[in-house]
Design an enzyme around this catalytic site. Sequence first.
Site, PDB file in Angstrom:
ATOM      1  N   CYS A  43      15.994   1.455   0.855  1.00 40.23           N
ATOM      2  CA  CYS A  43      17.191   2.346   1.448  1.00 40.23           C
ATOM      3  C   CYS A  43      16.790   2.548   2.833  1.00 40.23           C
ATOM      4  O   CYS A  43      15.358   2.779   2.949  1.00 40.23           O
ATOM      5  CB  CYS A  43      17.198   3.459   0.534  1.00 40.23           C
ATOM      6  SG  CYS A  43      18.607   4.726   1.322  1.00 40.23           S
ATOM      7  N   ASP A  45      16.992   5.466   4.024  1.00 37.09           N
ATOM      8  CA  ASP A  45      16.340   6.823   3.815  1.00 37.09           C
ATOM      9  C   ASP A  45      14.868   7.080   4.768  1.00 37.09           C
ATOM     10  O   ASP A  45      14.207   6.149   4.339  1.00 37.09           O
ATOM     11  CB  ASP A  45      16.342   7.328   2.456  1.00 37.09           C
ATOM     12  CG  ASP A  45      16.146   8.916   2.403  1.00 37.09           C
ATOM     13  OD1 ASP A  45      15.135   9.221   2.673  1.00 37.09           O
ATOM     14  OD2 ASP A  45      16.992   9.418   1.815  1.00 37.09           O
ATOM     15  N   ARG A  47      12.823   9.025   3.987  1.00 35.36           N
ATOM     16  CA  ARG A  47      11.752   9.323   3.286  1.00 35.36           C
ATOM     17  C   ARG A  47      11.142   8.245   2.496  1.00 35.36           C
ATOM     18  O   ARG A  47      10.158   8.520   1.616  1.00 35.36           O
ATOM     19  CB  ARG A  47      12.139  10.372   2.056  1.00 35.36           C
ATOM     20  CG  ARG A  47      12.755  11.697   2.818  1.00 35.36           C
ATOM     21  CD  ARG A  47      13.371  12.576   2.013  1.00 35.36           C
ATOM     22  NE  ARG A  47      14.881  11.951   1.503  1.00 35.36           N
ATOM     23  CZ  ARG A  47      15.622  12.476   0.600  1.00 35.36           C
ATOM     24  NH1 ARG A  47      15.423  13.674   0.241  1.00 35.36           N
ATOM     25  NH2 ARG A  47      16.712  11.742   0.404  1.00 35.36           N
ATOM     26  N   HIS A  99      15.714   4.799  -4.515  1.00 33.68           N
ATOM     27  CA  HIS A  99      14.957   5.919  -4.776  1.00 33.68           C
ATOM     28  C   HIS A  99      16.107   7.170  -5.149  1.00 33.68           C
ATOM     29  O   HIS A  99      17.135   7.333  -4.963  1.00 33.68           O
ATOM     30  CB  HIS A  99      14.499   6.377  -3.373  1.00 33.68           C
ATOM     31  CG  HIS A  99      15.511   6.742  -2.461  1.00 33.68           C
ATOM     32  ND1 HIS A  99      15.863   8.129  -2.165  1.00 33.68           N
ATOM     33  CD2 HIS A  99      16.439   6.223  -1.693  1.00 33.68           C
ATOM     34  CE1 HIS A  99      16.831   8.070  -1.100  1.00 33.68           C
ATOM     35  NE2 HIS A  99      17.197   7.008  -0.998  1.00 33.68           N
ATOM     36  N   CYS A 102      18.962   9.390  -3.840  1.00 34.39           N
ATOM     37  CA  CYS A 102      19.764   8.574  -2.761  1.00 34.39           C
ATOM     38  C   CYS A 102      21.050   9.220  -2.350  1.00 34.39           C
ATOM     39  O   CYS A 102      22.076   9.252  -2.932  1.00 34.39           O
ATOM     40  CB  CYS A 102      19.829   7.134  -3.313  1.00 34.39           C
ATOM     41  SG  CYS A 102      20.443   6.072  -1.916  1.00 34.39           S
TER      42      CYS A 102
END
Length: 210
Positions: A43, A45, A47, A99, A102
């Site tokens: 992803c 993302d 993080r 994750h 998400c």
Amino acid sequence: MEKSYDKLLENNKKWVAEQLAMDPNFFNNLADTQNPAYLWIGCSDSRVPANQITGTKPGDVFVHRNIANMVVHSDMNMLSVLSYAVEVLQVKHIIVCGHYGCGGVLAAMHNKQLGLIDNWLRHLKDVYRINYKELDAIDKIEDRGRRFVELNVIEQVFHLGKTSIVQNAWKRNQNLHLHGWAYDVKDGLIKDLGVNFKNTDDLHSVYHLD
Ligand code: CO
């Protein structure tokens, strides 16, 4: 006034100095070629940075990231990355890593219009529909979201196996394994979802390409 992005360039100089202190040939060794054993589909993302969470270095992992770590069979970007990774770099493992928490996956569970991204989230809604019996039976919304994250990863791993790129690699007896993982932003741990497979026997015959 110092801009926040200036800090990134300063960090870069510091990082270069640190690498060279540990290994004077660090960049020389990487300059000519790459030989990664892994393709990471994760992803976007912020993080979930592939290298940091797996303790890998530059040169170790070929990376493709998009919202909700999707393998969409008409996505030229993903297909180009996949083709290069499998046919040229000959990676040994492809890891789809989702994750928990998400935003893309969670947004797809709701009905609110978000704009252009709705077209991307539609792929996730299809995954929900395929698995709605299991998902609807989970009362707690947080638990349902976590399971949806896992089921989405598993579905994307199967999408990889449906591509001619992966099937042709298997036909050439290329050593190529597909894996599905879920990373937990709350504790940093990765869960192996156990969907690793390495030949077309694991796919419905309608997807087999001769
Ligand atoms: Co995400």
